[in-house]
Scaffold this active site. Structure first.
Site, mmCIF file in Angstrom:
data_model
loop_
_atom_site.group_PDB
_atom_site.id
_atom_site.type_symbol
_atom_site.label_atom_id
_atom_site.label_comp_id
_atom_site.label_asym_id
_atom_site.label_seq_id
_atom_site.Cartn_x
_atom_site.Cartn_y
_atom_site.Cartn_z
ATOM 1 N N ASP A 42 -18.574 20.260 7.642
ATOM 2 C CA ASP A 42 -19.289 19.374 8.556
ATOM 3 C C ASP A 42 -18.380 18.951 9.699
ATOM 4 O OD1 ASP A 42 -21.758 17.171 8.653
ATOM 5 O OD2 ASP A 42 -19.860 16.384 9.411
ATOM 6 N N TYR A 47 -16.039 15.445 17.812
ATOM 7 C CA TYR A 47 -14.777 15.445 17.074
ATOM 8 C C TYR A 47 -13.696 16.241 17.792
ATOM 9 C CZ TYR A 47 -17.655 13.971 13.039
ATOM 10 O OH TYR A 47 -18.529 13.324 12.194
ATOM 11 N N LYS A 72 -23.039 18.581 15.232
ATOM 12 C CA LYS A 72 -23.909 17.512 15.697
ATOM 13 C C LYS A 72 -23.936 17.426 17.223
ATOM 14 C CE LYS A 72 -22.213 14.966 11.679
ATOM 15 N NZ LYS A 72 -20.875 15.584 11.631
ATOM 16 N N HIS A 103 -26.506 13.239 16.486
ATOM 17 C CA HIS A 103 -25.397 12.475 15.902
ATOM 18 C C HIS A 103 -25.711 10.982 15.774
ATOM 19 C CE1 HIS A 103 -20.725 12.649 15.561
ATOM 20 N NE2 HIS A 103 -21.248 11.803 14.682
#
Length: 269
Positions: A42, A47, A72, A103
């Protein structure tokens, strides 16, 4: 350990999360997870480590259909979800995703229904196996459900013994949406709690394993994160023991509205 989503897609119940893992450390962490036996990874565009995830997958030699990859859509991309999806695929080095999530609802922006329509198009075109949401409260879920189209397969939310989100779980269950817990260990805040450590000592397990087992016995998907290979492996070693009903009740009693991340009603990114 697997769960079947509301569209029939099978998803591993324990995945490996890479939130807050720097991109230059992500390849090693994901490689360690894959070596330990994880088959679900994930990540998210925000990120900044999709490339590291992709490198680890490419280097693993594991067949693509044995892996379940989630990423996401970030808040600023709600109006351009298809382009954002393509960019994530390019960074991951993949030609499709297993699960794509919005998200955050980012309610002040009020574009998540537009984003959902774009995800439905991707799903209808066969470009992603399942679509869902993340950090959606019941009111956000209802707005999506009221569209009368695809029901989210997953709602990934902050969930751990100190923040059990019972109203969200009930809303997910009513729709047939699988609850997935991010920060399932409350970023380590509960690992020294006497309730947890007492159970762990009795069972000969780590406190983290006890909390993760609590999640699993309630049917949730979890995505624990670590960059330490021994902990990565231990977090997956959850099949050889079981919590008693009394253990479950004791852990349920740790609820204290102990949120460690932003509140979805207030966060817009």
């Amino acid at each position: 350990m697997q769960v079947t989503l509301n569209n029939g897609v099978v998803m591993p119940q324990v995945g490996f999360g890479v939130f807050q893992v720097p991109n230059d450390e992500t390849e090693a962490a994901v490689s360690a997870a894959l070596e330990a036996g994880y088959r679900s990874i994930d990540t998210a565009a925000i990120y900044g480590n999709e490339e590291g995830v992709g490198r680890a997958i490419a280097a693993s030699g594991i067949a693509r259909d044995e892996l379940f990859v989630t990423t996401k859509l970030w808040n600023s991309d709600h109006a351009s979800a298809r382009d954002a999806y393509d960019a994530s695929l390019e960074r991951l080095g993949l030609d499709r995703l297993d699960l794509y999530l919005i998200h955050w609802p980012a309610p002040a922006n009020d574009r998540y229904l537009d984003a959902w329509a774009a995800l439905e198009e991707l799903y209808a075109a066969g470009r992603v196996r399942a679509i869902g949401v993340s950090n959606f409260l019941p009111e956000h879920l209802r707005r999506v459900a009221d569209l009368g189209g695809t029901v989210p397969a997953v709602n990934q939310v902050e969930l751990h013994p100190a923040l059990q989100q019972r109203d969200v779980v009930a809303a997910n269950d009513a729709l047939g949406t699988t609850t997935e817990a991010w920060s399932p260990l409350a970023q380590g805040a509960l690992l020294t709690d006497p309730t947890i450590t007492t159970i762990a000592e009795r069972l000969g397990r780590t406190p983290a394993q006890v909390i993760l087992r609590w999640h699993l016995q309630q049917g949730r998907v979890i995505i624990p994160k670590s960059v330490t290979p021994s902990r990565i492996a231990a977090n997956l070693d959850l099949a050889g023991f079981e919590l008693s009903d009394a253990d479950l009740v004791a852990i349920d009693g740790l609820e204290r509205d102990g949120r460690v991340g932003p509140h979805p009603a207030e966060f817009n990114g």
